[in-house]
Design an enzyme around this catalytic site. Structure first.
Site, PDB file in Angstrom:
ATOM      1  N   ARG A   1      -3.166   6.810   1.552  1.00  0.00           N
ATOM      2  CA  ARG A   1      -3.584   8.005   2.297  1.00  0.00           C
ATOM      3  C   ARG A   1      -2.550   8.601   3.234  1.00  0.00           C
ATOM      4  O   ARG A   1      -2.727   9.719   3.706  1.00  0.00           O
ATOM      5  CB  ARG A   1      -4.865   7.677   3.092  1.00  0.00           C
ATOM      6  CG  ARG A   1      -6.088   7.627   2.206  1.00  0.00           C
ATOM      7  CD  ARG A   1      -7.238   6.965   2.907  1.00  0.00           C
ATOM      8  NE  ARG A   1      -6.869   5.580   3.186  1.00  0.00           N
ATOM      9  CZ  ARG A   1      -7.633   4.706   3.823  1.00  0.00           C
ATOM     10  NH1 ARG A   1      -8.800   5.078   4.293  1.00  0.00           N
ATOM     11  NH2 ARG A   1      -7.230   3.474   4.006  1.00  0.00           N
TER      12      ARG A   1
ATOM     13  N   ARG B   1      -6.952  12.046  -4.706  1.00  0.00           N
ATOM     14  CA  ARG B   1      -8.177  11.341  -4.299  1.00  0.00           C
ATOM     15  C   ARG B   1      -9.333  12.328  -4.118  1.00  0.00           C
ATOM     16  O   ARG B   1     -10.480  12.026  -4.468  1.00  0.00           O
ATOM     17  CB  ARG B   1      -7.882  10.598  -3.004  1.00  0.00           C
ATOM     18  CG  ARG B   1      -9.033   9.858  -2.374  1.00  0.00           C
ATOM     19  CD  ARG B   1      -9.396   8.620  -3.160  1.00  0.00           C
ATOM     20  NE  ARG B   1     -10.454   7.893  -2.457  1.00  0.00           N
ATOM     21  CZ  ARG B   1     -11.744   8.144  -2.590  1.00  0.00           C
ATOM     22  NH1 ARG B   1     -12.162   9.100  -3.395  1.00  0.00           N
ATOM     23  NH2 ARG B   1     -12.636   7.436  -1.910  1.00  0.00           N
TER      24      ARG B   1
ATOM     25  N   ARG C   1       0.822  -1.215   0.000  1.00  0.00           N
ATOM     26  CA  ARG C   1       0.000   0.000   0.000  1.00  0.00           C
ATOM     27  C   ARG C   1       0.858   1.268   0.000  1.00  0.00           C
ATOM     28  O   ARG C   1       0.513   2.260   0.645  1.00  0.00           O
ATOM     29  CB  ARG C   1      -0.950   0.026   1.204  1.00  0.00           C
ATOM     30  CG  ARG C   1      -1.967  -1.095   1.228  1.00  0.00           C
ATOM     31  CD  ARG C   1      -3.126  -0.777   0.285  1.00  0.00           C
ATOM     32  NE  ARG C   1      -4.226  -1.690   0.514  1.00  0.00           N
ATOM     33  CZ  ARG C   1      -5.355  -1.367   1.147  1.00  0.00           C
ATOM     34  NH1 ARG C   1      -5.533  -0.164   1.597  1.00  0.00           N
ATOM     35  NH2 ARG C   1      -6.303  -2.257   1.293  1.00  0.00           N
TER      36      ARG C   1
ATOM     37  N   ASP D   1      -7.284  -2.009  -7.145  1.00  0.00           N
ATOM     38  CA  ASP D   1      -7.787  -2.650  -5.937  1.00  0.00           C
ATOM     39  C   ASP D   1      -8.196  -4.075  -6.276  1.00  0.00           C
ATOM     40  O   ASP D   1      -8.545  -4.361  -7.429  1.00  0.00           O
ATOM     41  CB  ASP D   1      -8.992  -1.891  -5.374  1.00  0.00           C
ATOM     42  CG  ASP D   1      -9.259  -2.306  -3.935  1.00  0.00           C
ATOM     43  OD1 ASP D   1      -8.613  -1.754  -3.029  1.00  0.00           O
ATOM     44  OD2 ASP D   1     -10.071  -3.228  -3.713  1.00  0.00           O
TER      45      ASP D   1
ATOM     46  N   TYR E   1     -15.469 -10.995   0.230  1.00  0.00           N
ATOM     47  CA  TYR E   1     -16.154  -9.697   0.043  1.00  0.00           C
ATOM     48  C   TYR E   1     -17.404  -9.873  -0.804  1.00  0.00           C
ATOM     49  O   TYR E   1     -18.437  -9.256  -0.549  1.00  0.00           O
ATOM     50  CB  TYR E   1     -15.210  -8.682  -0.625  1.00  0.00           C
ATOM     51  CG  TYR E   1     -14.109  -8.203   0.285  1.00  0.00           C
ATOM     52  CD1 TYR E   1     -14.336  -7.178   1.202  1.00  0.00           C
ATOM     53  CD2 TYR E   1     -12.839  -8.765   0.260  1.00  0.00           C
ATOM     54  CE1 TYR E   1     -13.327  -6.730   2.057  1.00  0.00           C
ATOM     55  CE2 TYR E   1     -11.827  -8.339   1.102  1.00  0.00           C
ATOM     56  CZ  TYR E   1     -12.078  -7.326   1.996  1.00  0.00           C
ATOM     57  OH  TYR E   1     -11.089  -6.895   2.835  1.00  0.00           O
TER      58      TYR E   1
END
Ligand code: CP3
Length: 344
Positions: free
Chosen positions: A32, A41, A28, A78, A153
Site C-alpha cells: 500500500r 487493489r 512487503r 499471502d 490465525y
C-alpha cells in the site's frame, strides 16, 4: 555454443557464495505505500481475489522492481491463502486485517488439506508469469507462513498481541493442536515444492509470531515444524535454498538456526547486531533495519544502514528491513535507502 548463466546475486548469497554486490529486497515490497498498488487493489472487491488472479498478482509483484534497484521479486500472495485453500473461511476487512472463522477441536476434521493444492494453482501460474517477466539476474522468492504462525490465525480468528488463543489451545488440546500443525507441515511442503517447480529460486518461511513463547513451546511449535518442512522439502528439491524468518525469536535464535537447517536467518529489527554476529559464520543473515527508521528517513536511517552493513561484512548478508515496510513510508525514502546501500 553455451553461454554462462547470469548470476543471481541474492540467490548466490543465500547459497553462501561470494557476490559482486550486497543483495537487497524489502519485506512487503509490493503494497500500500505504492500508489500503483493501491490503484490495482481498488479494482478488486477483496484482497484474496488479488492473490488468486495471476494477471493482477504478477502486475503488483513487478511494480516495486520497476521503481527500485532490487535484487529479488517476491511472489505476491499471502500466508493465509493456505487456510483459505483448506476450506476455512478467510476474509480481509478494511482497517481490521484478516478475519477467519476460528477452528475448534470439532471443526478441525472438516478442513480439506487434500484440496489445497488445486485451489492454490493460480498462485503457481503467477510464479510462472513472474519468472518469465523478470530479468534473469533477479531472484524470485516464494514463501509460506510457518505452521505455528498460520495456526495462530486459524485458531484465534484474527491477529493478536499475545497469541493467547493459540497458546491455550496448544496446551489444553494437544492432540488437536498436533494434528493441525502436522496438516500445515504437509500442505506447506507440497505448496513450496510446487512454487519451486513453477520457477521460484528461494523460499522464505514467515514465522511472524515466534515471540511470546517459552523455550519448550518454541522448540515444539516453531523449531520442530520448520525443521520438518526444511527436511521434507529438500528430499523433493535437493539443496532447496531457504530463508527462515522467526520474528521475535530473540534468545531462541541460535537454537532455531542450528536445528532447522535454513541457509539464511531473517533477523527482526530488535536483534542486536553484536548478538547476530555471534551466530555461526557459515550462516547467512538477512535484515534488519527498523521499518520506522525507513519511514522517518534522513541521517538517522543512513547511519543505521551503515552500521548494519558493517556488522555483517564477514558473512553472507542480504539487506532487508527487520519487518514489513509500512503503508505510510515515503517513496523517496526507499530510493534513498537503496542509494545508501549501493554506495556502501
Ligand atoms: O512481501 C511482499 O511484497 C509479498 C506479499 C505479502 C503479503 N503478505 C501481502 C499483503 C507477504 C509476503 C505477506 C505475508 C504475511 N501476511 C505475513 C507474514 C509477514 C509479516 O508481515 O509478518 C502475515 C502475518 C500476513 C497476514 C496478513 N495479511 C495480515 C496480518 C494482513 C493485514 C495487515 C496489513 O498489513 O494490512 C494482511 C494483508 C496483506 N497482505 C496486505 C498485503 C499487501 C494488505 C492488504 C490490502 O492491500 O488491503
Amino acid at each position: 555454443m553455451t553461454t554462462a548463466p547470469v548470476p543471481k546475486v541474492l540467490l548466490d548469497a543465500v547459497l553462501g557464495k561470494p557476490t559482486s554486490r550486497l543483495p537487497v529486497w524489502i519485506m512487503r515490497q509490493a503494497g500500500r505505500y505504492l500508489p500503483e498498488y493501491r490503484a490495482v487493489r481498488a479494482k478488486t472487491t477483496n484482497f484474496l481475489e488479488l492473490c488468486y488472479t495471476p494477471e493482477l498478482a504478477t502486475e503488483v509483484t513487478l511494480q516495486p522492481l520497476r521503481r527500485f534497484d532490487l535484487d529479488a521479486a517476491i511472489l505476491f500472495s499471502d500466508i493465509l491463502v493456505v487456510p483459505d485453500a483448506m476450506g476455512q473461511s478467510v476474509r480481509f476487512e478494511t482497517g481490521e486485517g484478516p478475519v477467519l472463522d476460528p477452528v475448534t477441536h470439532q471443526t478441525l476434521a472438516a478442513l480439506k488439506p487434500e484440496k489445497a493444492l488445486e485451489k492454490l494453482s493460480p498462485v503457481f501460474e503467477s510464479v510462472r508469469r513472474i519468472r518469465a517477466a523478470i530479468r534473469p539476474e533477479t531472484t524470485l522468492i516464494g514463501f509460506c507462513g510457518s505452521p505455528w504462525t498460520v495456526a495462530t490465525y486459524m485458531i484465534g480468528g484474527h491477529g493478536s498481541a499475545d497469541q493467547a488463543a493459540a497458546r491455550i489451545f496448544a496446551l489444553t488440546e494437544p492432540a488437536a493442536f498436533k494434528s493441525l500443525i502436522d496438516m500445515l507441515v504437509d500442505v506447506s511442503v507440497d505448496y513450496l515444492e510446487a512454487q519451486f517447480r513453477a520457477g521460484a529460486d528461494v523460499v522464505q518461511l514467515f514465522e511472524s509470531w515466534a515471540l511470546n513463547l517459552d523455550e519448550v513451546a518454541f522448540s515444539e511449535y516453531v523449531i520442530g515444524p520448520n525443521r520438518r518442512i526444511v527436511e521434507a522439502l529438500r528430499k523433493r528439491v535437493p539443496n532447496a535454498p531457504i530463508i527462515g524468518f522467526p520474528r521475535g525469536a530473540a534468545g531462541n535464535l541460535p537454537a532455531y538456526a542450528a536445528a532447522t537447517g535454513v541457509n539464511v536467518i531473517g533477523l527482526d529489527y530488535a536483534v542486536p547486531l553484536a548478538f547476530a554476529q555471534s551466530l555461526p559464520k557459515t550462516l547467512g543473515v538477512q535484515g534488519n533495519l527498523d521499518p520506522l527508521r525507513l519511514l522517518a528517513g534522513g541521517d538517522q536511517m543512513d547511519a543505521r544502514v551503515c552500521d548494519i552493513i558493517a556488522a555483517f561484512r564477514d558473512r553472507p548478508h542480504i539487506f532487508n528491513l527487520g519487518h514489513g515496510i509500512v503503508p505510510q513510508t515515503p517513496i523517496d525514502h526507499v530510493e534513498r535507502l537503496l542509494r545508501v546501500i549501493r554506495e556502501s
